[in-house]
Design a protein around this motif. Structure first.
Motif, mmCIF file in Angstrom:
data_model
loop_
_atom_site.group_PDB
_atom_site.id
_atom_site.type_symbol
_atom_site.label_atom_id
_atom_site.label_comp_id
_atom_site.label_asym_id
_atom_site.label_seq_id
_atom_site.Cartn_x
_atom_site.Cartn_y
_atom_site.Cartn_z
ATOM 1 N N SER A 23 21.048 86.510 -104.251
ATOM 2 C CA SER A 23 20.082 86.093 -105.247
ATOM 3 C C SER A 23 19.629 84.693 -104.902
ATOM 4 O O SER A 23 20.285 83.959 -104.188
ATOM 5 N N GLY A 24 18.499 84.307 -105.426
ATOM 6 C CA GLY A 24 17.990 82.982 -105.119
ATOM 7 C C GLY A 24 17.165 83.005 -103.845
ATOM 8 O O GLY A 24 16.863 84.040 -103.268
ATOM 9 N N GLN A 25 16.774 81.815 -103.361
ATOM 10 C CA GLN A 25 15.921 81.701 -102.187
ATOM 11 C C GLN A 25 16.734 81.830 -100.914
ATOM 12 O O GLN A 25 17.622 81.021 -100.657
ATOM 13 N N PRO A 26 16.483 82.823 -100.067
ATOM 14 C CA PRO A 26 17.241 82.963 -98.828
ATOM 15 C C PRO A 26 16.987 81.782 -97.908
ATOM 16 O O PRO A 26 15.896 81.233 -97.866
ATOM 17 N N GLN A 27 18.017 81.416 -97.141
ATOM 18 C CA GLN A 27 17.867 80.328 -96.199
ATOM 19 C C GLN A 27 17.210 80.820 -94.928
ATOM 20 O O GLN A 27 17.186 81.998 -94.627
ATOM 21 N N GLN A 28 16.643 79.888 -94.158
ATOM 22 C CA GLN A 28 16.033 80.228 -92.889
ATOM 23 C C GLN A 28 17.110 80.436 -91.840
ATOM 24 O O GLN A 28 18.161 79.799 -91.880
ATOM 25 N N PRO A 29 16.863 81.334 -90.871
ATOM 26 C CA PRO A 29 17.861 81.547 -89.823
ATOM 27 C C PRO A 29 18.132 80.262 -89.061
ATOM 28 O O PRO A 29 17.225 79.473 -88.810
ATOM 29 N N ALA A 30 19.398 80.065 -88.704
ATOM 30 C CA ALA A 30 19.754 78.893 -87.917
ATOM 31 C C ALA A 30 19.157 79.012 -86.526
ATOM 32 O O ALA A 30 19.029 80.098 -85.974
ATOM 33 N N GLN A 31 18.766 77.880 -85.950
ATOM 34 C CA GLN A 31 18.242 77.872 -84.598
ATOM 35 C C GLN A 31 19.403 77.930 -83.602
ATOM 36 O O GLN A 31 20.392 77.225 -83.767
ATOM 37 N N PRO A 32 19.298 78.761 -82.564
ATOM 38 C CA PRO A 32 20.382 78.845 -81.590
ATOM 39 C C PRO A 32 20.553 77.532 -80.838
ATOM 40 O O PRO A 32 19.597 76.776 -80.666
ATOM 41 N N GLU A 33 21.776 77.256 -80.389
ATOM 42 C CA GLU A 33 22.014 76.067 -79.600
ATOM 43 C C GLU A 33 21.231 76.157 -78.293
ATOM 44 O O GLU A 33 21.030 77.229 -77.746
ATOM 45 N N GLU A 34 20.807 75.006 -77.811
ATOM 46 C CA GLU A 34 19.939 74.980 -76.644
ATOM 47 C C GLU A 34 20.573 75.650 -75.429
ATOM 48 O O GLU A 34 19.892 76.278 -74.628
ATOM 49 N N ASP A 35 21.894 75.509 -75.274
ATOM 50 C CA ASP A 35 22.544 76.065 -74.088
ATOM 51 C C ASP A 35 23.140 77.448 -74.344
ATOM 52 O O ASP A 35 23.846 77.987 -73.499
ATOM 53 N N SER A 36 22.861 78.024 -75.504
ATOM 54 C CA SER A 36 23.404 79.343 -75.822
ATOM 55 C C SER A 36 22.473 80.435 -75.307
ATOM 56 O O SER A 36 21.247 80.333 -75.437
#
Length: 211
Positions: A23-36
């Motif tokens: 419920s509530g406002q979903p969060q944005q997907p986390a950005q992958p680490e640069e070296d991942s």
């Protein structure tokens, strides 16, 4: 299996903090680490699939650890009456599976565990999952068993008090999808909103490593 060491002790609090309710406002997907090499968050070794028995939509016993063994498995806890996050996530997973080839689909499975077994019976779960992908495995079990399994994987579940569980009520739960290796060890976490193409890319990479 990957051999890069990753220390679960520092990961678990991070994963728990990232979990969002249905419920509530979903969060944005986390950005992958640069070296991942992955689009999802690397949580290798942070969690292990619990040795927990559930019931499938066909009425058969399903042990989350034993019956997922040998398959790269994505696990999601949710409920069929969810207004937004659950149907969106399952639809995204269905589209991701569609992008895999036949061999990859045979080596990758999606498991949905209801966080609302009091309302989600086997027939309802089966019909609901079938609208996304008939190959998905739907599970249900007693409340305490469900909650213990979710907690062991860092997934929160929050229900109203028993006297308030009537009619159309909401069940708060972690919105992430956890991906486990064929050995039952956690590999990746996809935040809510991860694109199907990004999921498919991650599954392809994991399967190539496990080959």
């Amino acid at each position: 299996m990957r051999t890069t060491p990753l220390y679960a002790g520092g990961l678990v609090p991070l994963v728990l903090a990232a979990l969002a309710a249905c419920s509530g406002q979903p969060q944005q997907p986390a950005q992958p680490e640069e070296d991942s090499p992955y689009n999802g968050s690397d949580i290798e070794g942070a969690f292990t699939l619990p040795d927990t028995d559930f019931t499938t939509t066909e009425g058969e016993n399903y042990n989350l650890r034993e019956d997922s063994s040998g398959t790269t498995t994505a696990v999601f806890f949710g409920f069929t009456n969810c207004p937004d996050i659950c149907p969106t996530t399952m639809a995204d997973l269905g589209q991701a599976v569609d992008q895999l080839d036949e061999d990859q689909r045979e080596r990758f499975g999606v498991v949905f565990v209801t966080a609302d077994p009091e309302r989600d019976d086997r027939e309802l779960i089966d019909r609901w999952l079938g609208s996304f992908d008939p190959s998905f495995t739907g599970l249900r079990g007693p409340l305490d068993r469900t909650d213990d399994a979710a907690e062991s994987m860092g997934i929160s579940i929050d229900r109203p008090e028993p006297e308030e569980r009537s009619g159309d009520y909401n069940v708060g739960h972690g919105s992430q999808v956890l991906v486990f290796s064929p050995e039952g060890e956690s590999e990746l976490m996809w935040d809510y909103g991860t694109e199907p193409a990004a999921m498919a890319e991650d599954v392809t990479a994991l399967l190539a490593e496990d080959a």
